[in-house]
Design a protein around this motif. Structure first.
Motif, PDB file in Angstrom:
ATOM      1  N   THR A   1     -10.767   3.364  10.231  1.00  0.00           N
ATOM      2  CA  THR A   1     -10.368   4.780  10.275  1.00  0.00           C
ATOM      3  C   THR A   1      -8.934   4.928  10.757  1.00  0.00           C
ATOM      4  N   ALA A   2      -8.580   4.182  11.817  1.00  0.00           N
ATOM      5  CA  ALA A   2      -7.217   4.276  12.341  1.00  0.00           C
ATOM      6  C   ALA A   2      -6.198   3.791  11.308  1.00  0.00           C
ATOM      7  N   THR A   3      -6.540   2.735  10.578  1.00  0.00           N
ATOM      8  CA  THR A   3      -5.608   2.185   9.584  1.00  0.00           C
ATOM      9  C   THR A   3      -5.409   3.142   8.430  1.00  0.00           C
ATOM     10  N   ILE A   4      -6.491   3.668   7.884  1.00  0.00           N
ATOM     11  CA  ILE A   4      -6.386   4.597   6.760  1.00  0.00           C
ATOM     12  C   ILE A   4      -5.669   5.870   7.178  1.00  0.00           C
TER      13      ILE A   4
ATOM     14  N   PHE B   1       2.746  10.583   3.798  1.00  0.00           N
ATOM     15  CA  PHE B   1       3.245  11.952   3.798  1.00  0.00           C
ATOM     16  C   PHE B   1       4.597  12.058   4.500  1.00  0.00           C
ATOM     17  N   ALA B   2       4.815  11.231   5.528  1.00  0.00           N
ATOM     18  CA  ALA B   2       6.012  11.363   6.365  1.00  0.00           C
ATOM     19  C   ALA B   2       7.208  10.572   5.859  1.00  0.00           C
ATOM     20  N   ARG B   3       7.032   9.702   4.873  1.00  0.00           N
ATOM     21  CA  ARG B   3       8.151   8.874   4.433  1.00  0.00           C
ATOM     22  C   ARG B   3       9.207   9.738   3.743  1.00  0.00           C
TER      23      ARG B   3
ATOM     24  N   LEU C   1       0.822  -1.202   0.000  1.00  0.00           N
ATOM     25  CA  LEU C   1       0.000   0.000   0.000  1.00  0.00           C
ATOM     26  C   LEU C   1       0.864   1.262   0.000  1.00  0.00           C
ATOM     27  N   MET C   2       2.003   1.212   0.693  1.00  0.00           N
ATOM     28  CA  MET C   2       2.894   2.372   0.712  1.00  0.00           C
ATOM     29  C   MET C   2       3.530   2.610  -0.654  1.00  0.00           C
TER      30      MET C   2
ATOM     31  N   ILE D   1      -2.157   7.212   5.551  1.00  0.00           N
ATOM     32  CA  ILE D   1      -2.046   8.538   4.933  1.00  0.00           C
ATOM     33  C   ILE D   1      -0.905   9.320   5.572  1.00  0.00           C
ATOM     34  N   PHE D   2      -0.815   9.280   6.912  1.00  0.00           N
ATOM     35  CA  PHE D   2       0.274   9.990   7.593  1.00  0.00           C
ATOM     36  C   PHE D   2       1.627   9.407   7.188  1.00  0.00           C
TER      37      PHE D   2
END
Length: 297
Positions: A119-122, A130-132, A36-37, A126-127
């Protein structure tokens, strides 16, 4: 009757501008998070939206199969069941439809729990996306080989593409070496090429990496033998001073990317007002220092 063989997976691996195809790699189901990443943003949004719709369709069908479980919902209506599922999963609660039986409440509890995990997984994915670490460096297309003073050198240059400098930048330069063992077997390995300047405390402008091609350089015998495959790899990493996160870049070069008896054009200009101007549009430009010749390292 023999069972059908599972197809061999082909995996694309980026090698600093080049692509390698790896055959027989494990299938992505074992590392779904990594897969997914790796998706592009449009593909990631499509997967997340599809999963959201499938979950709600599943719960909606379950509600529709239980007439009377949801008040104000048409009996057997998949649409009403779907919309109630979306409202429950999102904890919206418009008030028009609500569980009317113990079974309806039990299913809603399971769905709310599912929604918390979803919700926690998505949100986490998403975070993390953005943070990678991001590739924020651009490398010159050619490597130049020329003589400076009495030394033969190989040079390439790079620049950051963001407004803030990169702290603690570290560069590594390697060549792919082919080794023939006494028994005739061949194996390949990346060998470090020492750089005159492998560290840059604060990379704010362009950076030129220089390797001296002397008799001890692993690059010299490969350059002298045109029949050998030449692969050069450069990697640079450092700390993004705005995001406080790692940034990196990599590039692979072949023999066709080398320009002999060339040097890079100057891309820095000191203005009278004290500012330094960098023309990144000329990062790849070189000019000849003498007639191009075969390597004489």
């Amino acid at each position: 009757m023999p069972l059908p063989r599972r197809p061999v997976r082909q995996q694309r691996v980026s090698l600093g501008g080049n692509v390698a195809i790896r055959h027989g790699a494990p299938w992505g189901a074992g590392d779904f998070y990594y897969e997914l990443m790796e998706l592009t943003w449009p593909a990631f949004i499509a997967v997340a939206a599809s999963f959201f719709l499938l979950v709600n369709l599943g719960f909606g069908a379950l509600y529709a199969s239980l007439p009377g479980a949801i008040s104000n919902a048409a009996p057997g209506s998949l649409a009403d069941g779907f919309y109630f599922s979306v409202e429950t999963l999102a904890t919206v609660g418009y008030g028009e439809m609500a569980p009317a039986t113990h079974l309806g409440h039990a299913i809603a509890v399971v769905e709310i729990l599912t929604g918390m995990f979803l919700t926690a997984t998505i949100t986490g994915l998403i975070f993390a996306r953005f943070a990678r670490p991001r590739d924020s460096l651009v490398f010159s297309n050619p490597i130049v080989i020329t003589t400076i003073g009495d030394r033969r050198v190989a040079m390439l240059r790079l620049a950051g593409m963001r407004a803030r400098p990169i702290a603690g930048a570290t560069a590594q330069f390697q060549v792919l070496e082919t080794v023939i063992l006494p028994n005739g077997k061949i194996y390949r390995r990346f060998v470090d090429l020492p750089l005159m300047n492998h560290r840059n405390a604060m990379m704010a402008i362009a950076w030129t990496l220089v390797h001296v091609i002397d008799d001890s350089s692993p690059l010299k015998p490969i350059l002298d033998d045109p029949d050998q495959t030449l692969r050069l790899m450069v990697t640079v990493s450092g700390l993004d001073t705005l995001l406080s996160s790692q940034t990196f870049g990599a590039r692979m070069y072949s023999r066709d990317d080398i320009r002999y008896e060339h040097e890079f054009v100057d891309i820095l200009e000191n203005r009278d007002d004290g500012t330094i101007h960098i023309d990144l549009t000329r990062l790849h430009d070189t000019h000849a220092t003498a007639a191009e010749t075969a390597p004489a390292a």
